[in-house]
Design a protein around this motif. Structure first.
Motif, PDB file in Angstrom:
ATOM      1  N   MET A   1       0.840  -1.193   0.000  1.00  0.00           N
ATOM      2  CA  MET A   1       0.000   0.000   0.000  1.00  0.00           C
ATOM      3  C   MET A   1       0.878   1.247   0.000  1.00  0.00           C
ATOM      4  O   MET A   1       1.813   1.374   0.795  1.00  0.00           O
ATOM      5  N   THR A   2       0.599   2.155  -0.898  1.00  0.00           N
ATOM      6  CA  THR A   2       1.358   3.400  -0.979  1.00  0.00           C
ATOM      7  C   THR A   2       0.881   4.354   0.109  1.00  0.00           C
ATOM      8  O   THR A   2      -0.319   4.585   0.249  1.00  0.00           O
ATOM      9  N   LYS A   3       1.816   4.894   0.861  1.00  0.00           N
ATOM     10  CA  LYS A   3       1.477   5.812   1.945  1.00  0.00           C
ATOM     11  C   LYS A   3       1.708   7.254   1.502  1.00  0.00           C
ATOM     12  O   LYS A   3       2.545   7.538   0.660  1.00  0.00           O
TER      13      LYS A   3
END
Length: 501
Positions: A1-3
């Motif tokens: 998941m890209t933060k």
């Protein structure tokens, strides 16, 4: 998941949130590490002044629904139709304790509601008791000093409390309630609330009535004894916050029914008590409760600081159809509450999310000042004063309040001690409290003034003697015997009564 990328408060991306910039691995920290400076500087400013009074509090959000027609008393739009609703925010609190005080202490509880109506925010700022300790705001700072810490010992001082109360006989009514079973509610969900002051309402025809606001708890009334509270505080100091948050989180939404007592404007001159005296209740047999609507609190704030600590309740927040009265304490609070918020939160405190109107459009000419983070040029930057020819907002004479039918000469009218200050606490003691409740009252009172000097005890016992000889004798006997052990308090059936509502 890209933060998401971490940034500074100005929006610049941050390369590291773990280590400072130094001159070499063992070198000193560089002053140019503006990200470190920002992080430390913000931490130094995370706290704001706590409230001088009511510092420790708990809050929730919810909805108010009108259930009964009271248009014959008020033209306020929120009450114009049964079924009307608005969002609400409440904060309950202890009076004397600091921000870190234990929740379950014997104290009066604040009970404040903010109604976000279409005509602006309406605040009812009261307590869980229908009365207060003093009736003139000139004595309020002195009273609060007795509830805070002694300037030399930095400890709470029962000596100061009872010395002050003994010199202000009107306080015996409130002190009796405070030392009764209701002195330590189990949590905010099990106590009544009151506007306490006398307010006014006017209808579409300009007819005025004096009113009292009552928030009748729809849960059981539950209270702790001193012993139960002491045991609880030994395991948690946050019992109210835990109970309230968890109940709402689990879908157990607390409710209160808003009721009013109503007195025609002219009748204020005919009753045998001062209806604007904050130390007196209005007898229910003369002025019965009239149901108005239901409050349900069904949401925990997403951010406590933003919505509860920043919440700014003030009696000065009123709407057309609801007004003030000659109540001297109310008149002073209209100034002092808003002034306290300007000091504690800043010039534009009412633009914060907790205090900004939700259903009403804001149009005012307040200018500049610290933390001016909003615009209000009304679509034309030339309209920054009034009157102007650029279409800026103007006053609306249609919402003008009808004139008060009260007049008198300007003076400082001295308080005169009369038996009127003892009539209602006497009725509370002799007719409302049963023998077991009186016994617990005697022991609670003896426990509270136990540390006082004998002269202060005698001064206070003399006040109790004027209420009723048995009252003074019971407290004296409990004090001399050292009998301050109070058993568990039964859950109340909560039969409405005149002197303790």
């Amino acid at each position: 998941m890209t933060k998401d990328r971490l940034t500074t408060s100005a929006g610049a991306p941050v390369p590291s949130n773990n280590t400072s910039a130094t001159a070499g691995p063992r070198g000193p920290v560089m002053l140019e590490d503006y990200q470190l400076v920002e992080k430390l500087a913000h931490q130094n400013r995370e706290r704001i002044p706590e409230r001088v009074v009511h510092a420790k509090g708990w809050g929730a959000e919810g909805t108010f629904t009108v259930t009964h027609d009271i248009t014959k008393y008020t033209c306020a739009k929120i009450f114009s139709q049964v079924g009307n609703t608005c969002d609400i925010l409440s904060r309950w609190s202890t009076v004397a304790g600091e921000l870190g005080a234990a929740d379950a202490e014997r104290d009066v509880r604040g009970f404040s509601i903010k109604f976000y109506t279409e005509e602006g925010n309406w605040d009812v700022v009261g307590n869980n008791t229908p009365i207060f300790f003093v009736r003139d705001a000139f004595k309020f700072p002195d009273f609060i000093r007795t509830q805070k810490r002694h300037p030399k010992t930095n400890l709470r001082s029962p000596e100061a409390m009872f010395d002050f109360w003994a010199a202000q006989p009107e306080s015996v009514h409130q002190v009796t309630i405070l030392m009764s079973d209701r002195g330590i509610p189990v949590n905010p969900m099990h106590m009544h609330g009151y506007g306490s002051h006398t307010y006014s309402m006017w209808n579409a025809q300009g007819g005025r009535h004096w009113v009292k606001f009552h928030f009748r708890c729809q849960q059981e009334i539950k209270n702790y004894s001193n012993g139960e509270a002491e045991k609880l505080i030994g395991s948690t100091r946050e019992s109210y916050q835990e109970d309230l948050y968890n109940a709402i989180d689990e879908g157990q939404f607390p409710k209160w029914e808003l009721n009013i007592q109503v007195m025609p404007e002219e009748q204020a001159n005919d009753v045998d008590f001062n209806p604007f005296d904050l130390t007196k209740v209005w007898p229910h047999d003369q002025f019965p409760l009239i149901p108005v609507g239901m409050l349900e609190f069904n949401k925990n704030p997403e951010n406590y600081f933003q919505m509860v600590e920043n919440a700014a309740f003030s009696p000065s927040n009123k709407i057309p159809g609801i007004g003030f009265s000659p109540d001297k304490m109310l008149q002073a609070r209209v100034f002092s509450y808003a002034d306290a918020h300007r000091y504690r939160l800043g010039t534009h405190y009412e633009a914060l999310p907790a205090n900004a109107p939700k259903a009403a459009k804001l149009n005012h000419y307040h200018k500049d000042g610290s933390m001016r983070f909003f615009t209000n040029d009304f679509g034309n930057p030339d309209a920054y004063y009034e009157p102007n020819q650029y279409g800026g907002p103007v006053a609306d004479p249609s919402v003008k309040e009808p004139p008060l039918k009260i007049s008198g000469d300007m003076d400082r009218y001295e308080q005169v001690e009369t038996d009127a200050d003892y009539v209602q606490p006497r009725k509370l003691y002799t007719e409302v409290l049963d023998a077991a409740q009186r016994d617990r009252l005697h022991k609670n009172m003896a426990a509270a003034f136990g540390p006082c000097s004998q002269p202060v005890k005698e001064r206070w016992l003399a006040v109790l003697e004027k209420v009723h000889p048995d009252y003074a004798a019971g407290v004296r006997a409990a004090d001399e015997a050292g009998d301050t052990d109070v058993n568990a308090i039964p859950v109340s059936d909560d039969t409405p009564v005149d002197s303790n509502d």
